[in-house]
Design an enzyme around this catalytic site. Structure first.
Site, mmCIF file in Angstrom:
data_model
loop_
_atom_site.group_PDB
_atom_site.id
_atom_site.type_symbol
_atom_site.label_atom_id
_atom_site.label_comp_id
_atom_site.label_asym_id
_atom_site.label_seq_id
_atom_site.Cartn_x
_atom_site.Cartn_y
_atom_site.Cartn_z
ATOM 1 N N GLU A 168 -11.682 -8.488 2.259
ATOM 2 C CA GLU A 168 -12.890 -7.453 1.882
ATOM 3 C C GLU A 168 -14.237 -7.958 1.448
ATOM 4 O O GLU A 168 -15.070 -7.018 1.553
ATOM 5 C CB GLU A 168 -11.901 -6.772 0.379
ATOM 6 C CG GLU A 168 -10.667 -6.192 0.803
ATOM 7 C CD GLU A 168 -10.870 -4.772 1.656
ATOM 8 O OE1 GLU A 168 -11.752 -4.093 1.303
ATOM 9 O OE2 GLU A 168 -10.102 -4.951 2.513
ATOM 10 N N SER A 442 20.075 14.569 27.061
ATOM 11 C CA SER A 442 19.780 15.885 27.879
ATOM 12 C C SER A 442 19.080 16.642 27.303
ATOM 13 O O SER A 442 18.448 17.661 27.607
ATOM 14 C CB SER A 442 21.204 16.266 28.254
ATOM 15 O OG SER A 442 21.637 15.523 29.349
#
Length: 797
Positions: A168, A442
């Site tokens: 930072e 499926s």
């Protein structure tokens, strides 16, 4: 004597102007005494270079002694411009230096630096959640100052501080609360469209402490003053401690101590450089804490910055491994009372993705109206309980998600029980199975259809639907004789009976893999790169929903909701409306905001979705399920077969690991998943293998019937067939499936394992279809694995 003749007064030598007696009414050459050119000449002379003739710019005299009136000379104009520039510079200096300096001093003495205790108090407001009808759902209490432990100066180890500096503000130890270079870089990035801010750790503390992140000059001005004052009143050790006690790290953790526990179940003083770097990297994006690619990218950045600043030995950096946090579900959650933990987490996740982290939500005391319908939620829980009644397989898990196609709102959400016991007998948050991806089997074929129809191909196109077809030396099988539809099989019929050989052929040779993945994303399947959980593997397994292709129940419900919504995608969401403590609206999602999914032309997108619906409608009766009385419905089952092991009993050949039923009416789209945690051989209460229609199907049918009871009847719109119409095509009569290839059959290159599929549930064990002999070294992938050439799933029921 002759008197001398006096000269005519008009012929006398004119007086020198330097000797002329001015009386205030006369001026040289009759000019206005306030002529700027006269004044400028003498004023500018003071600034002329040494040796310059200050009078050499006068206009030339005429024969009558008057100066000619003409434009200023270039030199005069230049001098006048410089005079104006000087005056502007003086004004700018006063405006941008003197005035701001005075204002800054005044601001400095007026503002106060908030204490970390006051911040803890500010962050301790509860978050209120409500059902869609406004009835109370519950509150998220901050608890212990917002999951916070206040550390004191000296309690935080250097390795943690250095990691935060690296992430930072690397100049923290030397700057005065703000970094001029950083501010200039931030301005440059904003102008050029780049990224990166100019805030120091001190400024970030002020911003978080005041809960004011508005992009205004007033906020930035007071932030700078408070930051500067903070650095004059407090030591650097006190500032970094206050900052790390205040900052939010995600997972509901305010402060470094709470974050160390939430991610690694250890105190902050025991964090390694690698662990500290991960936490420091999350400060910029706490809402993305569960996004592993982002977290790893930030971790690498912080580790490299620590080396660059001599806070980490290069050898240690090379040897460092990315630290894997504990699962989020194991982290201690805030006390949400009776509120469903899974719904609570999904709401918080959604808001964090929109820029509202939990810290801000507690500060604002927000009230959130969710999309959850209390009646539908109760129905979902009852339907699941009814469907699971009497089941003896302890490995069976389940999930149900229902989405409104008209709004995208999640009206019911069940991901399993909120709590469970770990191996030590301790009560811990349970996994949310509705938010964990599984092979869709499926049920994913609906997106194969969408991709096919987008190409202009129709449901009447035909493929070879016979069983045990070979592709590149690999054998693809259907689900027994009943799922073979002969050598001339329409796409419509293949969808009805879930013929794997047709869909595998379709994706491999017509649509290709990527368009299928695109169709799924367009419908609403949220992939990891978009902030979701689904992964769409770029290989042929996607044709049958196997291999590395995995989706969540929410994904499937949202994807099918786009078909139900006539091709208009409404992004799935849990938050309908959010207001702050002053009842000001922050978020409003009550109005539909959908867009055409499969084509920019809304009519074409509707036609594609309508053709998919036409194909899926026939699946319901074929799977022996019923639509809610008085309503049209469509859907698709799905199954993932268990990956058989050499040590397993022979009966496990028929077992399945995941099952689905996903379907919709025009009013609701619902996905039901019943499966295991990974690859497990599941069975029903009769000891038989489970299929899409065995448990998931009845749960779906029961919920849909409950939900649609009493609602106006709705039918699907008729749409024009795309391409070849299936109703005009004559197909071949299915013949008996060919015998499996003998064990001695030698493949061309590698073994030819069969495709695991879901056979139609037989009435007697002797009726079960047989499979080709198992290879001595099976190569088919199991659940969650990815073989780029081999599919592993399919079903008919």
């Amino acid at each position: 004597m002759v008197r001398p003749v006096e000269p005519d007064p008009y012929e006398r030598e004119p007086d020198l102007i330097t000797h002329h007696a001015h009386n205030g009414t006369e001026h040289r050459s009759g000019h206005d005494p306030y002529d700027d050119r006269y004044d400028d000449r003498h004023e500018d002379a003071a600034f002329a270079a040494e040796g310059d003739d200050q009078y050499d710019d006068e206009p030339p005299e005429g024969e009558d002694g008057d100066k000619k009136k003409k434009e200023l000379t270039p030199k005069q104009r230049k001098k006048r411009r410089w005079k104006i520039i000087r005056r502007v510079l003086y004004a700018m200096f006063g405006l941008f230096v003197v005035v701001p300096a005075i204002a800054f001093v005044i601001t400095y003495f007026v503002v106060d630096v908030p204490s970390q205790e006051s911040v803890a108090s500010l962050q301790s407001q509860p978050i209120t959640l409500m059902y869609s009808d406004g009835s109370p759902m519950g509150k998220i209490a901050p608890g212990e100052g917002g999951s916070r432990v206040i550390l004191r100066p000296g309690d935080i180890p250097d390795v943690v501080k250095h990691a935060v500096y690296a992430a930072e503000d690397s100049s923290f130890e030397t700057n005065s609360g703000f970094d001029i270079g950083g501010i200039l870089r931030a301005v440059y990035n904003n102008v050029t469209g780049g990224q990166g801010g100019g805030s120091t750790i001190s400024q970030q503390y002020i911003k978080k402490a005041t809960a004011n992140e508005a992009p205004t000059l007033t906020r930035k001005w007071t932030e700078l003053a408070k930051s500067f004052k903070m650095n004059n009143q407090m030591s650097k050790e006190e500032i970094i401690t206050a900052y790390l006690n205040t900052i939010y790290f995600g997972r509901g953790a305010n402060g470094i101590e709470a974050a160390a526990q939430a991610y690694f179940k250890k105190p902050a003083k025991e964090l390694s450089a690698s662990e500290a770097s991960l936490l420091a990297g999350l400060i910029q994006g706490p809402s993305r804490s569960e996004n592993e690619p982002y977290a790893q990218k930030r971790w690498n950045f912080v580790m490299d910055q620590m080396v660059s600043n001599n806070w980490l030995n290069p050898a240690d950096r090379t040897a460092a491994q990315y630290p894997t946090p504990i699962p989020k579900a194991q982290a201690k959650a805030d006390d949400a009372g009776t509120l469903s933990l899974h719904i609570r987490n999904r709401v918080i996740d959604e808001l964090e993705a929109r820029g509202y982290d939990q810290n801000q939500l507690h500060q604002g005391g927000f009230k959130i109206t969710t999309t959850i319908d209390p009646k539908a939620q109760k129905m979902a829980e009852e339907s699941v309980a009814e469907g699971m009644k009497g089941q003896t397989d302890e490995s069976l898990l389940n999930a149900l998600v229902a989405v409104d196609p008209k709004t995208g709102g999640v009206v019911a959400y069940w991901g399993g029980p909120d709590w469970t016991e770990n191996d030590k007998g301790q009560k811990v948050p349970a996994n949310d199975w509705a938010d964990i991806p599984h092979n869709p089997g499926s049920s994913f074929k609906a997106f194969d259809l969408a991709a096919f129809l987008k190409m202009g191909k129709g449901l009447g196109e035909t493929f070879d639907g016979t069983n045990y077809r070979k592709f590149d030396g690999r054998t693809v099988r259907n689900a027994g004789e009943s799922s073979s539809c002969g050598p001339v099989c329409t796409v419509a019929k293949a969808t009805e009976i879930s013929a794997n050989t047709v869909f595998y052929d379709m994706v491999r040779n017509v649509t290709k893999v990527d368009p299928v993945a695109d169709a799924a994303r367009e419908a609403g399947v949220m992939t990891v790169d978009k902030g979701g959980k689904a992964k769409l593997s770029p290989d042929i397994n996607i044709a049958l929903g196997g291999g590395g292709t995995v989706t969540t129940a929410e994904d499937m419900a949202a994807g099918f909701a786009t078909f139900a919504g006539e091709g208009v995608r409404q992004k799935q969401h849990f938050v309908a409306k959010m207001t702050n403590a002053q009842d000001e609206v922050e978020i409003d999602e009550t109005a539909p905001k959908g867009t055409p999914a499969f084509n920019s032309d809304a009519d074409k997108s509707k036609q594609i979705a309508g053709n998919v619906t036409d194909a899926l409608e026939k699946v319901i009766p074929y799977s022996k399920m019923k639509c809610p009385s008085g309503h049209d419905c469509a859907g698709k089952t799905g199954t993932q077969q268990y990956d058989f092991k050499d040590t397993d009993p022979v009966s496990y050949h028929e077992r399945n690991a995941q099952t689905w039923m996903v379907g919709y009416t025009p009013a609701i789209s619902t996905a039901v998943w019943v499966g295991g945690d990974g690859n497990k051989p599941l069975h029903d209460k009769g000891g038989k293998p489970i299929y899409g229609k065995t448990i998931a199907g009845p749960i779906w049918e029961d919920f849909m019937s409950r939900y649609m009871t009493g609602k106006p009847s709705e039918k699907f719109d008729n749409v024009k067939a795309i391409g070849k119409d299936a109703r005009t095509v004559v197909t071949t009569t299915p013949s008996k499936a060919p015998e499996p290839p003998p064990t001695s059959e030698a493949p061309t290159t590698i073994p030819t394992p069969t495709i695991p599929t879901e056979p139609t549930e037989p009435t007697e064990p002797s009726g079960w279809p047989t499979k080709p002999p198992k290879s001595t070294k099976p190569t088919r992938p199991g659940p969650g694995t990815s073989d780029p050439l081999f599919p592993n799933t399919g079903d008919t029921g």
